[in-house]
Design a protein around this motif. Structure first.
Motif, PDB file in Angstrom:
ATOM      1  N   LEU A  52       0.838  -1.199   0.000  1.00 24.93           N
ATOM      2  CA  LEU A  52       0.000   0.000   0.000  1.00 24.93           C
ATOM      3  C   LEU A  52       0.876   1.253   0.000  1.00 24.93           C
ATOM      4  CD1 LEU A  52      -2.853   1.191   0.142  1.00 24.93           C
ATOM      5  CD2 LEU A  52      -2.668   1.110   2.644  1.00 24.93           C
ATOM      6  N   GLN A  53       0.657   2.111  -1.004  1.00 18.54           N
ATOM      7  CA  GLN A  53       1.436   3.339  -1.152  1.00 18.54           C
ATOM      8  C   GLN A  53       0.531   4.564  -1.004  1.00 18.54           C
ATOM      9  OE1 GLN A  53       4.726   3.048  -1.382  1.00 18.54           O
ATOM     10  NE2 GLN A  53       4.563   0.803  -1.506  1.00 18.54           N
ATOM     11  N   ASP A  54       1.155   5.718  -0.855  1.00 17.18           N
ATOM     12  CA  ASP A  54       0.399   6.952  -0.628  1.00 17.18           C
ATOM     13  C   ASP A  54      -0.494   7.316  -1.806  1.00 17.18           C
ATOM     14  OD1 ASP A  54       1.534   7.199   1.852  1.00 17.18           O
ATOM     15  OD2 ASP A  54       3.131   8.562   1.204  1.00 17.18           O
ATOM     16  N   HIS A  55      -0.118   6.904  -3.017  1.00 12.65           N
ATOM     17  CA  HIS A  55      -0.902   7.297  -4.183  1.00 12.65           C
ATOM     18  C   HIS A  55      -2.143   6.432  -4.385  1.00 12.65           C
ATOM     19  CE1 HIS A  55       1.662   4.056  -5.837  1.00 12.65           C
ATOM     20  NE2 HIS A  55       0.631   3.814  -6.624  1.00 12.65           N
ATOM     21  N   HIS A  56      -2.245   5.319  -3.669  1.00 16.51           N
ATOM     22  CA  HIS A  56      -3.418   4.456  -3.821  1.00 16.51           C
ATOM     23  C   HIS A  56      -4.648   5.123  -3.218  1.00 16.51           C
ATOM     24  CE1 HIS A  56      -0.466   0.928  -4.185  1.00 16.51           C
ATOM     25  NE2 HIS A  56      -1.067   1.065  -5.355  1.00 16.51           N
ATOM     26  N   GLN A  57      -5.747   5.060  -3.958  1.00 19.61           N
ATOM     27  CA  GLN A  57      -7.007   5.657  -3.505  1.00 19.61           C
ATOM     28  C   GLN A  57      -8.029   4.616  -3.059  1.00 19.61           C
ATOM     29  OE1 GLN A  57      -7.169   7.703  -7.441  1.00 19.61           O
ATOM     30  NE2 GLN A  57      -7.785   9.505  -6.233  1.00 19.61           N
ATOM     31  N   VAL A  58      -7.919   3.413  -3.605  1.00 17.93           N
ATOM     32  CA  VAL A  58      -8.864   2.336  -3.292  1.00 17.93           C
ATOM     33  C   VAL A  58      -8.073   1.070  -2.968  1.00 17.93           C
ATOM     34  CG1 VAL A  58     -10.784   0.918  -4.109  1.00 17.93           C
ATOM     35  CG2 VAL A  58     -10.610   3.317  -4.826  1.00 17.93           C
ATOM     36  N   LEU A  59      -8.467   0.415  -1.884  1.00 13.30           N
ATOM     37  CA  LEU A  59      -7.861  -0.858  -1.485  1.00 13.30           C
ATOM     38  C   LEU A  59      -8.943  -1.930  -1.517  1.00 13.30           C
ATOM     39  CD1 LEU A  59      -5.546  -2.582  -0.278  1.00 13.30           C
ATOM     40  CD2 LEU A  59      -6.317  -1.818   1.986  1.00 13.30           C
ATOM     41  N   ILE A  60      -8.749  -2.948  -2.341  1.00 11.85           N
ATOM     42  CA  ILE A  60      -9.734  -4.023  -2.473  1.00 11.85           C
ATOM     43  C   ILE A  60      -9.172  -5.276  -1.812  1.00 11.85           C
ATOM     44  CG2 ILE A  60     -11.154  -5.370  -4.057  1.00 11.85           C
ATOM     45  CD1 ILE A  60     -10.782  -3.185  -6.129  1.00 11.85           C
ATOM     46  N   LEU A  61      -9.886  -5.752  -0.811  1.00 16.08           N
ATOM     47  CA  LEU A  61      -9.430  -6.894  -0.025  1.00 16.08           C
ATOM     48  C   LEU A  61     -10.372  -8.078  -0.204  1.00 16.08           C
ATOM     49  CD1 LEU A  61      -8.612  -5.040   3.320  1.00 16.08           C
ATOM     50  CD2 LEU A  61      -7.014  -5.639   1.485  1.00 16.08           C
ATOM     51  N   GLU A  62      -9.803  -9.215  -0.492  1.00 19.95           N
ATOM     52  CA  GLU A  62     -10.572 -10.461  -0.512  1.00 19.95           C
ATOM     53  C   GLU A  62     -10.550 -11.047   0.887  1.00 19.95           C
ATOM     54  OE1 GLU A  62     -10.199 -14.936  -2.449  1.00 19.95           O
ATOM     55  OE2 GLU A  62      -9.403 -13.216  -3.550  1.00 19.95           O
ATOM     56  N   MET A  63     -11.723 -11.369   1.419  1.00 24.09           N
ATOM     57  CA  MET A  63     -11.820 -11.892   2.779  1.00 24.09           C
ATOM     58  C   MET A  63     -12.401 -13.297   2.754  1.00 24.09           C
ATOM     59  SD  MET A  63     -12.992  -8.628   5.110  1.00 24.09           S
ATOM     60  CE  MET A  63     -11.872  -7.226   5.327  1.00 24.09           C
ATOM     61  N   GLY A  64     -11.586 -14.270   3.119  1.00 19.80           N
ATOM     62  CA  GLY A  64     -12.035 -15.654   3.149  1.00 19.80           C
ATOM     63  C   GLY A  64     -12.346 -16.096   4.566  1.00 19.80           C
ATOM     64  N   ILE A  65     -13.188 -17.093   4.686  1.00 19.88           N
ATOM     65  CA  ILE A  65     -13.498 -17.652   6.004  1.00 19.88           C
ATOM     66  C   ILE A  65     -13.331 -19.164   5.959  1.00 19.88           C
ATOM     67  CG2 ILE A  65     -15.187 -15.823   6.400  1.00 19.88           C
ATOM     68  CD1 ILE A  65     -17.335 -18.127   6.241  1.00 19.88           C
ATOM     69  N   ARG A  66     -13.044 -19.716   7.098  1.00 20.97           N
ATOM     70  CA  ARG A  66     -13.007 -21.164   7.263  1.00 20.97           C
ATOM     71  C   ARG A  66     -13.625 -21.570   8.597  1.00 20.97           C
ATOM     72  NH1 ARG A  66     -10.374 -25.423   4.868  1.00 20.97           N
ATOM     73  NH2 ARG A  66      -9.324 -24.008   3.435  1.00 20.97           N
ATOM     74  N   ASN A  67     -13.560 -20.641   9.551  1.00 18.62           N
ATOM     75  CA  ASN A  67     -14.084 -20.916  10.889  1.00 18.62           C
ATOM     76  C   ASN A  67     -14.898 -19.719  11.374  1.00 18.62           C
ATOM     77  OD1 ASN A  67     -12.513 -23.536  11.716  1.00 18.62           O
ATOM     78  ND2 ASN A  67     -10.954 -22.164  10.873  1.00 18.62           N
ATOM     79  N   PRO A  68     -15.819 -19.940  12.308  1.00 16.25           N
ATOM     80  CA  PRO A  68     -16.573 -18.817  12.873  1.00 16.25           C
ATOM     81  C   PRO A  68     -15.637 -17.779  13.483  1.00 16.25           C
ATOM     82  CG  PRO A  68     -17.577 -20.909  13.499  1.00 16.25           C
ATOM     83  CD  PRO A  68     -16.271 -21.250  12.847  1.00 16.25           C
TER      84      PRO A  68
END
Length: 299
Positions: free
Chosen positions: A237-253
């Motif tokens: 992540l750099q200062d020029h980035h405006q949008v951060l898209i994160l993939e969120m996986g689950i396996r447990n509660p």
């Protein structure tokens, strides 16, 4: 017992336990390094994991050796062939290959050291029994079966337990660093993508569309674990980035809560609810609730 037979038996045991450790380390990684999920996988597959057709061959060979039907070197050769020709432990091909991350490397080294310690203990006991009772060739043959085939799953678990304090300390540092970096970027828009299927494809599609107008950073591949997200935030992540898209996986509660403790999203995308990880989550309703909980963490 000849030096040759002892050497061959020891080398075979080392090769066999290495193969077994690699497999169970992979399972532990696929289970998100969760000990409970890992043991559930092992316990649910006793015939595939602990008792295989090659074991019957091993017992028969040991019996022939005990009754002096065949010499030690023949028994060792037959036993090595029986185990080397055994099939995979699971019929389905894993979705992800074993990745030697720093964490996996630490756990693998610990597991190998435990295995070597166990082999050393067995060897020491063998020498003691040999000095006390005379030649016991069959004991060396049992090293491969007793150590490699029965102890490997537990050695992986023990390695994880021993490394748990170290890993907790490392994870805490990564999480604090990632949270601090995001806190210093109030202008950054965070998009979280979760779902039972299509997460990676949807993530890249969103990144492609938004990239026409904004400076976008998306997690690569299937980086959807807490440490994977932290790595991207801390390193990429750099200062020029405006949008951060994160993939969120689950396996447990509770996995969504842990991920959102690192990065609370402004926008949430749920691709769909399926039956992936049904074994660890319990039901499809539980999967829906866990993924749906992402909405309550929106900023």
């Amino acid at each position: 017992m000849t030096i040759f037979a002892a050497t061959v038996a020891t080398l075979f045991a080392l090769w066999r336990i290495g193969r077994r450790l690699q497999f169970f380390l992979h399972i532990h990684q696929l289970e998100g390094y969760k000990n409970r999920g890992y043991m559930s996988w092992v316990v649910a597959r006793p015939l595939d994991v602990l008792w295989r057709r090659s074991h019957f061959a091993g017992i028969l060979i040991v019996a022939l050796l005990l009754y002096q039907v065949i010499p030690a070197w023949v028994a060792l050769a037959l036993w090595a062939a029986a185990f080397a020709s055994s099939k995979r432990y699971r019929r389905d091909r894993p979705k992800k290959p074993l990745v030697m991350t720093p964490r996996m490397t630490r756990q693998a080294v610990t597991a190998v050291l435990l295995a070597l310690a166990l082999l050393a203990g067995v060897a020491t006991t063998t020498v003691f029994l040999w000095l006390a009772f005379g030649d016991i060739e069959w004991w060396w043959v049992l090293i491969g079966l007793g150590t490699a085939d029965l102890a490997a799953p537990l050695l992986v678990l023990l390695a994880a337990l021993l490394m748990a304090p170290v890993e907790a300390w490392i994870r805490r540092g990564f999480k604090v660093s990632a949270r601090q970096k995001l806190a210093a970027r109030p202008d950054l828009t965070v998009v979280a993508v979760t779902g039972s299927y299509g997460k990676t494809s949807v993530k890249f599609a969103i990144a492609e569309v938004l990239g026409q107008r904004y400076q976008v950073l998306a997690t690569p591949g299937s980086f959807n674990t807490p440490m994977g997200i932290c790595k991207v935030i801390n390193n990429d992540l750099q200062d020029h980035h405006q949008v951060l898209i994160l993939e969120m996986g689950i396996r447990n509660p509770g996995d969504i809560a842990e991920l959102c403790e690192i990065a609370r999203p402004h926008i949430a995308v749920i691709t769909g609810i399926g039956i992936a990880h049904l074994e660890s989550m319990g039901s499809q309703d539980a999967i829906a609730q866990e993924k749906g909980s992402l909405l309550k963490y929106l900023l």
